[in-house]
Design an enzyme around this catalytic site. Structure first.
Site, PDB file in Angstrom:
ATOM      1  N   ASP A  19       0.813  -1.231   0.000  1.00 40.21           N
ATOM      2  CA  ASP A  19       0.000   0.000   0.000  1.00 40.21           C
ATOM      3  C   ASP A  19       0.843   1.275   0.000  1.00 40.21           C
ATOM      4  OD1 ASP A  19      -2.222  -1.653   0.095  1.00 40.21           O
ATOM      5  OD2 ASP A  19      -2.282  -1.633   2.284  1.00 40.21           O
ATOM      6  N   LYS A  47       1.700   2.285  -4.975  1.00 40.95           N
ATOM      7  CA  LYS A  47       2.249   1.734  -6.225  1.00 40.95           C
ATOM      8  C   LYS A  47       1.314   2.030  -7.400  1.00 40.95           C
ATOM      9  CE  LYS A  47       2.347  -2.379  -4.386  1.00 40.95           C
ATOM     10  NZ  LYS A  47       1.962  -2.040  -3.001  1.00 40.95           N
ATOM     11  N   GLY A  78      -4.595  -4.337  -3.813  1.00 41.07           N
ATOM     12  CA  GLY A  78      -5.582  -3.294  -4.094  1.00 41.07           C
ATOM     13  C   GLY A  78      -4.810  -2.052  -4.471  1.00 41.07           C
ATOM     14  N   HIS A  79      -4.769  -1.730  -5.758  1.00 40.33           N
ATOM     15  CA  HIS A  79      -3.976  -0.601  -6.246  1.00 40.33           C
ATOM     16  C   HIS A  79      -4.917   0.519  -6.679  1.00 40.33           C
ATOM     17  CE1 HIS A  79      -0.433  -3.529  -7.227  1.00 40.33           C
ATOM     18  NE2 HIS A  79      -0.756  -3.497  -5.959  1.00 40.33           N
ATOM     19  N   GLN A  92       1.977  -5.984  -3.261  1.00 41.58           N
ATOM     20  CA  GLN A  92       2.425  -6.075  -1.870  1.00 41.58           C
ATOM     21  C   GLN A  92       3.723  -5.268  -1.696  1.00 41.58           C
ATOM     22  OE1 GLN A  92       1.401  -9.516  -3.311  1.00 41.58           O
ATOM     23  NE2 GLN A  92      -0.541  -8.581  -2.862  1.00 41.58           N
TER      24      GLN A  92
HETATM   25  P1  GDP Z   1      -0.868   0.371  -3.492  1.00 39.39           P
HETATM   26  O1  GDP Z   1      -1.430  -0.919  -3.047  1.00 39.39           O
HETATM   27  O2  GDP Z   1       0.607   0.462  -3.243  1.00 39.39           O
HETATM   28  O3  GDP Z   1      -1.212   0.705  -4.920  1.00 39.39           O
HETATM   29  O4  GDP Z   1      -1.508   1.507  -2.572  1.00 39.39           O
HETATM   30  P2  GDP Z   1      -3.070   1.628  -2.171  1.00 39.39           P
HETATM   31  O5  GDP Z   1      -3.825   2.093  -3.338  1.00 39.39           O
HETATM   32  O6  GDP Z   1      -3.538   0.398  -1.502  1.00 39.39           O
HETATM   33  O7  GDP Z   1      -2.972   2.728  -1.035  1.00 39.39           O
HETATM   34  C1  GDP Z   1      -2.408   3.963  -1.254  1.00 39.39           C
HETATM   35  C2  GDP Z   1      -3.452   5.030  -0.908  1.00 39.39           C
HETATM   36  O8  GDP Z   1      -2.827   6.286  -0.896  1.00 39.39           O
HETATM   37  C3  GDP Z   1      -4.552   5.128  -1.929  1.00 39.39           C
HETATM   38  O9  GDP Z   1      -5.734   5.544  -1.292  1.00 39.39           O
HETATM   39  C4  GDP Z   1      -4.054   6.217  -2.882  1.00 39.39           C
HETATM   40  O10 GDP Z   1      -5.109   6.893  -3.577  1.00 39.39           O
HETATM   41  C5  GDP Z   1      -3.402   7.127  -1.894  1.00 39.39           C
HETATM   42  N1  GDP Z   1      -2.277   7.928  -2.375  1.00 39.39           N
HETATM   43  C6  GDP Z   1      -1.215   7.571  -3.133  1.00 39.39           C
HETATM   44  N2  GDP Z   1      -0.316   8.578  -3.189  1.00 39.39           N
HETATM   45  C7  GDP Z   1      -0.844   9.590  -2.450  1.00 39.39           C
HETATM   46  C8  GDP Z   1      -0.376  10.878  -2.080  1.00 39.39           C
HETATM   47  O11 GDP Z   1       0.718  11.300  -2.430  1.00 39.39           O
HETATM   48  N3  GDP Z   1      -1.193  11.625  -1.282  1.00 39.39           N
HETATM   49  C9  GDP Z   1      -2.407  11.188  -0.866  1.00 39.39           C
HETATM   50  N4  GDP Z   1      -3.135  12.013  -0.125  1.00 39.39           N
HETATM   51  N5  GDP Z   1      -2.848   9.980  -1.167  1.00 39.39           N
HETATM   52  C10 GDP Z   1      -2.077   9.185  -1.941  1.00 39.39           C
HETATM   53  P1  IMO Z   2      -0.948  -4.173  -2.262  1.00 41.43           P
HETATM   54  O1  IMO Z   2      -0.506  -4.743  -3.583  1.00 41.43           O
HETATM   55  C1  IMO Z   2      -0.950  -4.517   2.057  1.00 41.43           C
HETATM   56  C2  IMO Z   2      -0.963  -8.559   3.715  1.00 41.43           C
HETATM   57  C3  IMO Z   2      -2.194  -8.987   4.505  1.00 41.43           C
HETATM   58  C4  IMO Z   2      -1.544  -9.929   5.499  1.00 41.43           C
HETATM   59  C5  IMO Z   2      -0.466 -10.621   4.652  1.00 41.43           C
HETATM   60  C6  IMO Z   2      -0.896 -11.951   4.069  1.00 41.43           C
HETATM   61  O2  IMO Z   2      -2.254  -3.464  -2.325  1.00 41.43           O
HETATM   62  O3  IMO Z   2       0.145  -3.395  -1.629  1.00 41.43           O
HETATM   63  P2  IMO Z   2      -2.491 -12.654   2.070  1.00 41.43           P
HETATM   64  O4  IMO Z   2      -3.936 -12.383   1.827  1.00 41.43           O
HETATM   65  O5  IMO Z   2      -1.586 -12.168   0.997  1.00 41.43           O
HETATM   66  O6  IMO Z   2      -2.216 -14.074   2.400  1.00 41.43           O
HETATM   67  O7  IMO Z   2      -2.135 -11.815   3.406  1.00 41.43           O
HETATM   68  O8  IMO Z   2      -0.175  -9.720   3.608  1.00 41.43           O
HETATM   69  N1  IMO Z   2      -1.241  -8.076   2.354  1.00 41.43           N
HETATM   70  C7  IMO Z   2      -1.182  -6.790   1.989  1.00 41.43           C
HETATM   71  N2  IMO Z   2      -0.985  -5.683   2.731  1.00 41.43           N
HETATM   72  N3  IMO Z   2      -1.091  -4.426   0.724  1.00 41.43           N
HETATM   73  C8  IMO Z   2      -1.268  -5.528  -0.042  1.00 41.43           C
HETATM   74  O9  IMO Z   2      -1.265  -5.490  -1.384  1.00 41.43           O
HETATM   75  C9  IMO Z   2      -1.366  -6.774   0.594  1.00 41.43           C
HETATM   76  N4  IMO Z   2      -1.553  -8.039   0.167  1.00 41.43           N
HETATM   77  C10 IMO Z   2      -1.457  -8.809   1.247  1.00 41.43           C
HETATM   78  O10 IMO Z   2      -2.805  -7.895   5.141  1.00 41.43           O
HETATM   79  O11 IMO Z   2      -0.883  -9.198   6.497  1.00 41.43           O
HETATM   80 MG    MG Z   3      -2.955  -1.607  -1.786  1.00 41.34          MG
END
Ligand code: GDP
Ligand code: IMO
Ligand code: MG
Length: 420
Positions: free
Chosen positions: A13, A16, A40-41, A221
């Protein structure tokens, strides 16, 4: 743009999806190499929020080809649902998506086993998407793959044997058995919808490279969720680090030109396991701003200060050439800001995270405090427009990590990005 691997440098998270969306402008193909719909991207474009789970985030840009590589575990129903929901939002998903015939399947018994294990002691805090059990079958050489799914007779035969085997396990765990007939019917219907996308993606990627096409490898991840290098056992079941981009796609190491690491300006984690710099006050502050809720499960993310011990190690494992720092704006009103520069364990100073989970849990962070900037960074589009304390902070955490800073994100949307 050269062939680029994008890696999460912390616990997932990191933002990415947002950085992939920016980098896709200069790529021809975007490829996922590991993980499944545990990812979840988030990409925000023209005010619309898209959350991608299995399909590479590049799908949102016209003219880009997206590939789900052999190292990904695919839940066919989740993939069909994702394709349909993107189409409803007006996104083309057609010849611009390919799925490896070698990718393993996540089937209903994987999800139920994942849920069952999470009810017990020693839970990992998984996303309950069946990821661990599916990779378990892959390593145990009893998994079913996309190539099976698209051959109805082969699929039904293999599925029946697996359902019988898994129903015995489910029964022993006190869970409801599953019906072969129902699963078979549902998955064969999904297979019909997915068949047009299935291909030998290794050959496809190599041909694309021969034609000079540039590939962006979308890591899922983060480094500390890696099955080998992460905070085992509190990890996911794939190689989330740079090497996974090769094994999970069939593109050899010498074809990889650069590795971009994404890290937040602070740390977050979902699920169990150590987060050495965890800080409840910082978490509350971010949650009150409506930030740091999981994109896949909606769970509150745990939050902590920037951890340079972790990111330095991550730079080493992944060979990070450039860093993108996201969510700088999350620290806009935080003053002072703490940065973890080392750990202390039993009076000893550590510069790398220990491999043992209980030792890591006992590590105390050694902090340095820096001044906050008490101003909004949200509208900055050039490095020079950032408050000087913010520039200083960015330089400091990049130096501690040991790689060149190339991008700063100050908001979730595509345009809210500073390129250095
Ligand atoms: P990922 O799994 O690495 O793609 O990240 P996620 O989407 O799960 O979580 C990142 C969160 O931060 C999401 O809600 C994005 O919309 C948000 N986000 C990413 N970059 C920024 C930033 O620079 N500022 C803010 N406020 N939100 C951001
Ligand atoms: P993105 O790509 C954050 C974490 C889960 C748990 C561990 C194992 O959005 O960054 P799993 O379901 O893979 O067996 O869970 O890994 N986890 C993540 N945490 N971002 C993710 O993906 C994750 N995918 C798995 O919360 O701790
Ligand atoms: Mg994510």
């Amino acid at each position: 743009m050269a062939n680029t691997i994008l890696i999460g440098m912390q616990w997932g998270d990191e933002g990415k999806g947002k950085i992939i969306d920016v980098l896709t402008a200069r790529a021809d193909l975007v490829v996922r190499s590991q993980g499944g719909n545990n990812a979840g991207h988030t990409v925000i474009h023209r005010g619309v929020k898209y959350i991608l789970h299995l399909i590479p985030s590049g799908i949102l840009r016209r003219g880009k080809v997206c590939v789900i590589g052999n190292g990904v575990v695919v839940d066919p129903l989740a993939l069909v649902a994702e394709i349909e929901s993107l189409r409803k939002l007006g996104i083309k998903v057609d010849k611009n998506l390919l799925i490896s015939d070698c990718a393993h399947l996540v089937l209903p018994y994987h999800r139920i086993l994942d849920e069952q294990r999470e009810l017990r002691r020693g839970r990992i805090g998984t996303t309950k998407r069946g990821i661990g059990p599916a990779y378990g079958d892959k390593a145990g050489r009893t998994g079913l793959r996309m190539s099976d799914l698209i051959q109805p007779i082969v699929f039904s035969k293999k599925l029946q044997a697996k359902v019988i085997e898994n129903n015995r396990i489910l029964q022993a765990l006190g869970a409801k058995p599953i019906s072969f007939r129902e699963v078979n019917e549902t998955y064969l219907a999904a297979a019909k919808k997915l068949r047009p996308f299935v291909a030998n993606t290794v050959v496809y990627l190599h041909r694309a490279m021969e034609r000079g096409k540039q590939i962006l490898f979308e890591g899922a991840q983060g480094t500390f969720l890696d099955i080998d290098h992460g905070t085992y056992p509190y990890v996911t079941s794939s190689n989330t680090t740079a090497g996974g981009a090769c094994t999970g796609t069939g593109v050899p190491p010498h074809r990889m030109d650069r590795v971009v690491g994404v890290m937040k300006a602070y740390s977050t984690r979902v699920g169990e396991g150590a987060l050495p710099t965890e800080d409840d006050q910082l978490a509350q502050r971010l949650h009150n701003l409506g930030r740091e809720f999981g994109a896949t499960t909606g769970r509150k993310r745990r939050c902590g200060w920037f951890d340079a011990v972790a990111t330095r190690y991550s730079r080493m494992i992944n060979g990070i050439d450039e860093i993108a720092i996201t969510n700088l704006d999350g620290l806009d009103r935080v003053d002072p800001i703490r940065v973890c520069v080392a750990y202390r364990l039993n009076e000893k100073r550590l510069d790398v995270p220990p491999c043992d989970a209980s030792q890591l849990a006992n590590c105390e962070p050694v902090y340095e405090e820096v001044r906050g900037w008490n101003a909004s960074t949200h509208a900055s589009r050039k490095f020079s427009q950032l408050p000087s304390a913010a520039r200083k902070y960015l330089r400091y955490i990049s130096e501690l990590t040991g790689a060149k800073l190339s991008m700063v994100s100050v908001g979730p949307a595509r345009g809210e990005t500073i390129t250095l």
